[in-house]
Design a protein around this motif. Structure first.
Motif, PDB file in Angstrom:
ATOM      1  N   GLU A 149       5.584 -25.770  76.350  1.00 30.21           N
ATOM      2  CA  GLU A 149       5.110 -24.525  75.721  1.00 30.21           C
ATOM      3  C   GLU A 149       4.806 -23.525  76.811  1.00 30.21           C
ATOM      4  O   GLU A 149       4.029 -23.825  77.734  1.00 30.21           O
ATOM      5  N   GLY A 150       5.423 -22.381  76.717  1.00 27.76           N
ATOM      6  CA  GLY A 150       5.157 -21.311  77.700  1.00 27.76           C
ATOM      7  C   GLY A 150       5.352 -21.763  79.122  1.00 27.76           C
ATOM      8  O   GLY A 150       4.578 -21.411  80.010  1.00 27.76           O
TER       9      GLY A 150
ATOM     10  N   ARG B  68       3.612 -29.978  77.833  1.00 28.76           N
ATOM     11  CA  ARG B  68       2.476 -30.395  77.009  1.00 28.76           C
ATOM     12  C   ARG B  68       2.494 -31.897  76.722  1.00 28.76           C
ATOM     13  O   ARG B  68       1.452 -32.522  76.614  1.00 28.76           O
TER      14      ARG B  68
ATOM     15  N   GLY C   5      10.683 -28.636  69.039  1.00 26.51           N
ATOM     16  CA  GLY C   5       9.810 -28.384  70.179  1.00 26.51           C
ATOM     17  C   GLY C   5      10.036 -29.334  71.334  1.00 26.51           C
ATOM     18  O   GLY C   5       9.618 -29.064  72.447  1.00 26.51           O
TER      19      GLY C   5
ATOM     20  N   ARG D  26       7.866 -31.849  75.777  1.00 29.95           N
ATOM     21  CA  ARG D  26       7.495 -30.756  74.890  1.00 29.95           C
ATOM     22  C   ARG D  26       6.869 -29.697  75.767  1.00 29.95           C
ATOM     23  O   ARG D  26       5.833 -29.940  76.413  1.00 29.95           O
TER      24      ARG D  26
END
Lengths: 285, 779, 167
Positions: free
Chosen positions: A206-207, A211, A179, A204
């Motif tokens: 996400e979408g 994050r 990730g 990291r």
């Protein structure tokens, strides 16, 4: 030039080495890879009265762990041990990427991870890695072992929290598991030269949204710097060029950059922004 | 079969490859070691020198006060504008540059000699150092030397009759203000010498890493005050020179003096820091030039104000005139310059002496002329290649306004060949495409001439007190049929021994393996000038050819007698004297043996010993370099993507060696263009004293070259070969920097300085972008 | 002056002893004490690489190691590359491809390449160039060095194992 005369000791155990440096005090110097110390001695800039050569000390080298749990690195581990990733995952890949920028192939056969940290050159890649990723440094002395966070270890150019009676024995890097994406960009006059500026990051995402973030820079100030404020800014932002440019600008404003013959303050600050943008873009790619 | 023209692997190599080369440090066995205490300051008066207390047997330290009878190094230039300045072996009374040798320590090991040297305390009343030509030429500036109150050691001036008129007629006048920063030749082996005293004869043998052993012997004998025959100078294997090792340095004077004084063997191996600090520097020049062009792009007149920072002393023997006067005399390069006004000054400062470095003045003057063509083309709306077509010399012989006569060259043809090879239109398409992706490619052209192989007439014209130029060669065939060629030239890596062996092999009909070339020993070779100025293949080669021809004549005469045929019927080929059309053949070793052992049969002087002498007027090699770069506009970093060389050096004796010279020269030119810079701080401390600070290019910075050859034959070279040692370095900076300028054309950035470092490039782009809001965004 | 220390080591397959001051570099020890002058010193700062030798199989700067540190080690120098008059493939390739001019940097390049090729016989052209950027040459412009190492790598892979210089 030849170095000034010195006495030479070659302990074979850590206990023996600690006893020696404790006895010798300020006049002694630990010799690990010697790739920075010996040139300084050959210029007669460094003139230790006694060298304590720890290359024969058992148990100080080796890599264990993995990307997901974190990596533990013996201080005497040579740079070349990272030429191929020691195992899989983003953390190991990052180390294998970074190591190619440390001087040159023969230097990496001798130079050590712990030696680089103890020497604390502001342009050291390993200093940047440990500062940015929040490594824990294990330091031994006759009175026992203490742990120091990388953030507290580096005090300035060639200056660390190490006392003359202490030896850095192990470095723990925290995990960067699945990730995480990493980025590293270094600019130097020729490959292998000291960085005029470099940035290391782990994101990291996400979408499309950041994050978690780690970001540090090296070669631009008196020590490797982790940019906590910029990291905080990055979290929650979309992972695209505008964000990276804003982060770079933040860093440029917050750092009092150093100067040398290859890069004045103006140019180095400018370069700082570029290396940050490029490292971030790589991590997001 | 001929040997000329073949890429024969070098005869020099097997010993070097096996680690059996013997460089100067490998001769230090059993010697006492020497270290110099050097001035930490750039300028000042020496108030006192405190010497260390030394235990018996712990070594010795000497200063200028000990050097009884030793003179100063004072090269002569017979010009009214020349100010002769003497350089002492050890500083006496005052120091004039940082790193000047003040005292010398002698001890059992190098480390112990350094221990002593660092304990020498030099008490100096400092003076404000004068480091730049601007500081030196400023109104009321302190004189670096009392002999030169204006701080100008040499000055050339010239104005042609029609200059003013030509400028008045110009459609456009292009101005350039160009700068080359101080650079170093950086041979991988530093300087060094081992001097040993022979108790039996009283002679001293100096083994030293030098390019001109005979000249060094003359200079040393004069300065030390001894007969030349009492001194033997040997240049052993030499680890590169590039001009840095062709001057007489004070350290060698001290070594010879010490060997005589102590009646022993002493060794000094320079360390890298000393090499940067106190050997010789180069290239520190500023050229302000105006070019007056017609509307059609023809150069009508050139106006040049040239300054060279020659440092604290004048180098022996070629003097500090070498950079400024060559800059002045050869500025027009390969271009027709009808009218010329020039002023060129050699300015003295409190910096390390400037001495020849591969290319001498021409990297900068080529950069100048090539920038001039580019800028003029732009101003006149002409193509940059087309404007060169209109100005290159195409009719020969050509006489430049400074009196330089050019024999035939292929300036235009070489450029056309290079341009065709590169395919400029295809590049322009790639460049346009790249720009749309935010990538900046550039193409740079450089056309230039390389004056090579010139003898005494050219040096005499400069007014040099010592006029070098000729070469002598002694050739002998031993009774076994092997050839020894003793040359006054002194190769140090160029492969000359192989190339000369190829020449001899063709003349005498033996294989090159049987030809041993002996060089670099004043006891074993005829007086000669050494290896520098792209001269050895032409001049030592010519002398060798003459000697070999004479030897061949004698072999043929002997063979004719032995085979009972006419001399004219004999040919020497593949180890035999043959009579074509017959089966008569005699092995050459049989001829050699007969010449020595049956000499009564031939009515000739016994043996086979000949000599050759050559002193040509000089010729010009020429070339065109084209370089393609990519500039990272955000960092200022430059990557060289392609480098094409079309070279005309006449006949190639050994093409592989020629290409090696070109490749090595181009690599240095790339270093000069982008990386290398010696930097003094305001106090005169040299900040670049290691190879981590001064940056020669590595394998990653130098691309593989594409090299093409043309062949223009000059009557000024009997071997038909022309010199090729310096061309790569002369032409490459202009090609690289023109390419950088081309890449940055969208930003309007001017490239006016070498090296063009990332910092300079990036700041120039940024400043231009700030000034010009219409420039591409996001820089 | 600090006392000399006696060490034993293997050089080019031969056991040797030396008695050296601690400050004596490995390069100086090889050159001055063991009379192996093929190893050259170009800077003593670890930058130029002329002094590169193999210590326990790895190419290192012998100016940045002290002789005493080689106690018990196996050292290989340029003198150990050839098998008598038979050149090592690297030496042969340097010769045939004009990979040297003045020859001063050559021993360092040979040992650098020898060590790197032993670690990875299959280096890409890019990797070869990257490794060779460790050392400086002022004469050749590098292209013939790169070419020679590339060709030697092929020969070393195809031909019989390199000669008996390994201990």
């Amino acid at each position: 030039m030849k170095p000034a005369a010195f006495a030479y000791l070659a302990p074979t155990t850590l206990a023996e080495a600690l006893e020696m440096i404790d006895r010798i005090g300020d006049d002694g110097k630990i010799l690990a890879g010697g790739q920075s110390l010996v040139p300084a001695m050959n210029f007669r800039l460094a003139r230790p009265g006694t060298l304590v050569d720890i290359n024969g000390v058992a148990g100080l080298s080796g890599i264990s762990g993995d990307s997901a749990r974190g990596i533990s690195i013996g201080a005497l581990t040579r740079h070349a041990a990272f030429h191929t990733p020691p195992f899989s995952g983003p953390l190991a890949d990052l180390l294998a990427k970074v190591v190619r920028n440390i001087a040159h192939y023969p230097i990496r056969q001798r130079g050590t991870f712990g030696g680089s940290l103890s020497h604390a050159d502001p342009a050291s890649e390993w200093c940047l890695v440990t500062a940015t990723l929040g490594a824990t440094l294990h330091i031994a002395s006759l009175t026992g072992t203490r742990e120091v966070a990388a953030a507290d270890f580096f005090r300035g150019t060639f200056t660390t929290a190490l006392q003359p009676s202490e030896i850095l024995v192990r470095i723990d890097l925290p995990p960067l598991g699945a990730g995480w994406g990493t980025g590293f960009y270094e600019f130097s006059r020729r490959k292998g030269d000291f960085a005029l500026a470099m940035a290391l990051t782990a994101l990291r995402i996400e979408g499309g949204t950041i994050r978690e973030a780690r970001l540090g820079v090296g070669g631009v100030a008196d020590r490797a710097l982790r940019l906590a404020k910029t990291e905080a800014f990055l979290v929650g932002q979309p992972a695209h060029a505008e964000t990276f440019a804003a982060a770079a600008a933040m860093a440029q404003d917050s750092i009092d950059v150093s100067e040398d013959i290859h890069a004045g303050a103006d140019y180095r600050r400018d370069l700082l922004g570029t290396v940050i943008r490029r490292a971030l873009a790589e991590a997001a790619a | 079969m001929t040997w000329i023209g073949r890429s024969l692997p070098r005869l020099e190599d097997p010993s070097l490859l096996k680690g059996h080369g013997t460089y100067v440090a490998d001769h230090a066995d059993g010697a006492l070691h020497v270290a110099f205490a050097r001035s930490p300051l750039a300028a000042g008066e020496i108030l006192g020198i405190e010497l260390p207390e030394i235990a018996p047997g712990g070594g010795q330290v000497f200063t200028a006060a000990d050097l009884h009878g030793v003179g100063v190094i004072r090269p002569v230039l017979n010009r009214p504008d020349y100010r002769a300045v003497g350089q002492p072996a050890l500083a006496a009374g005052r120091v004039v540059f940082p790193g000047q040798a003040v005292a010398v320590a002698v001890a059992r090991t190098a480390a112990e000699a350094e221990d002593l040297a660092e304990q020498v305390f030099i008490d100096i009343e400092p003076q404000d150092p004068i480091l730049t030509f601007d500081a030196a030429l400023a109104e009321g500036a302190r004189a670096v030397h009392p002999e030169a109150p204006e701080n100008v050691l040499v000055e050339g001036n010239l104005k042609t009759k029609g200059f003013d008129e030509a400028v008045a007629q110009a459609a456009v006048v292009i101005e350039l203000d160009l700068r080359s920063r101080r650079q170093s030749a950086v041979p991988m082996e530093t300087r060094g010498g081992v001097a040993s005293y022979d108790r039996a004869t009283g002679r001293v043998t100096l083994v030293a890493s030098v390019q001109m052993p005979h000249m060094l012997r003359t200079g040393l004998a004069d300065v030390v005050g001894m007969a030349e025959s009492d001194l033997r100078v040997i240049a052993p294997d030499v680890g590169g020179g590039f001009g840095q090792k062709m001057s007489l340095f004070p350290e060698y004077v001290v070594l010879v003096w010490l060997a005589r004084k102590l009646r022993t063997k002493v060794a000094w191996i320079e360390d890298r820091r000393e090499n940067f600090l106190a050997s010789a520097h180069s290239r520190d020049q500023a050229f302000f030039v105006r070019g007056a062009f017609s509307a059609e792009g023809r150069l009508l007149a050139l106006d040049a104000n040239l300054k060279s920072n020659v440092g604290a002393f004048s180098c022996y023997p070629v003097t500090c005139g070498v950079e400024p006067l060559m800059a002045f005399g050869e500025l027009p390069g390969p271009y027709v310059v009808p009218e010329y006004r020039g002023r060129s000054r050699g300015v003295t400062t409190n910096t390390c002496m400037m001495a020849p470095y591969r290319g001498v003045a021409r990297p900068m003057l080529t950069f100048t002329m090539e920038r001039l063509m580019e800028k003029a083309a732009k101003a006149l709306g002409l193509d940059a290649v087309e404007i060169r077509r209109r100005n290159l010399i195409t009719s020969f012989p050509h006489r430049s306004p400074t009196g330089v006569v050019y024999d035939e060259g292929s300036y235009l043809q070489a450029m056309e060949a290079a341009v065709a090879h590169v395919d400029v239109p295809a590049f322009r398409a790639r460049q346009a495409r790249a720009r749309t992706e935010g990538r900046y490619l550039g193409l740079g052209v450089s056309v230039f001439s390389e004056r090579t192989g010139y003898g005494t007439p050219v040096y005499a014209q400069r007014g040099m007190g010592i006029v070098p130029g000729y070469e002598s060669v002694d050739l002998a065939m031993d009774p076994s049929g092997n050839v020894e060629v003793r040359i006054g030239s002194s190769p140090h890596g160029q492969g000359l021994k192989t190339a000369l062996a190829q020449l001899v092999a063709d003349e005498i009909g033996v294989v090159p393996d049987r030809v041993r070339v002996i060089a670099g020993d004043t006891d074993a070779t005829p007086y000669g000038w050494g290896t520098f100025a792209s001269r050895s293949m032409v001049i030592a080669g010519g002398a060798t050819k003459f000697a070999a021809e004479a030897a061949a004549d004698k072999l043929k005469a002997i063979a004719a007698k032995m085979m009972e045929v006419e001399v004219g019927a004999v040919v020497l080929d593949e180890g035999y004297a043959r009579v074509p059309g017959t089966n008569k053949a005699t092995p050459i070793p049989d001829l050699a043996r007969a010449a020595h052992h049956q000499s009564q049969r031939f009515g000739l002087e016994a043996g086979i010993r000949t000599s050759g002498f050559y002193d040509p007027g000089g010729t010009f090699s020429n070339a065109c370099h084209i370089c393609e770069v990519e500039v990272d506009i955000e960092t200022g970093g430059v990557k060289i993507l392609r480098f094409v060389v079309v070279e005309d050096a006449g006949v190639l004796i050994n093409p592989m060696i020629v290409d090696g010279q070109i490749a090595g020269g181009v690599a240095q030119g790339i270093g000069n263009a982008l990386y290398e810079e010696l930097i003094y701080d305001e106090d005169g401390n040299l900040l670049t004293t290691s190879l981590a600070d001064y940056l020669p290019p590595t394998a990653l910075e130098v691309p593989d070259l594409e090299i093409l050859h043309m062949e223009t034959i000059s009557p000024e070279s009997v071997t038909k070969a022309k010199g090729v040692g310096e061309g790569g370095t002369i032409g490459a900076p202009a090609a690289v920097l023109n390419a950088v300028a081309d890449a940055l054309a969208p930003f309007g950035v001017e490239i006016d300085e070498m090296p063009a470092t990332p910092q300079k490039i990036r700041l120039a782009i940024r400043n231009m972008a700030i000034r010009n809001t219409r420039a591409p965004a996001d820089v | 002056m600090s006392d000399k220390i006696k060490i034993t080591l293997t050089v080019n397959g031969t056991a040797m002893t030396a008695e050296v001051e601690p400050r004596r570099s490995l390069a100086d020890m090889l050159r001055d004490d063991l009379r192996l002058t093929g190893t050259h010193l170009g800077c003593e700062h670890g930058v130029c690489g002329a002094c590169t030798v193999l210590v326990d199989g790895k190419p290192v700067r012998s100016c940045l190691m002290f002789g005493v540190q080689a106690n018990g080690a196996s050292v290989r120098t340029v003198e150990g590359l050839a098998d008598g008059d038979r050149l090592h493939p690297l030496q042969q390739a340097f010769w045939e491809n004009h990979g040297l001019q003045c020859g001063f940097c050559t021993p360092g390049f040979l040992m650098l390449a020898a060590g790197a090729l032993e670690e990875n016989p299959d280096m890409t052209d890019e990797e070869i160039r990257d490794v060779l950027s460790s050392n400086l040459c002022r004469c050749t412009g590098y292209q013939n060095i790169v070419k020679a190492v590339r060709l030697a790598a092929e020969v070393m892979k195809a031909g019989p194992a390199p000669q008996a210089t390994r201990s």
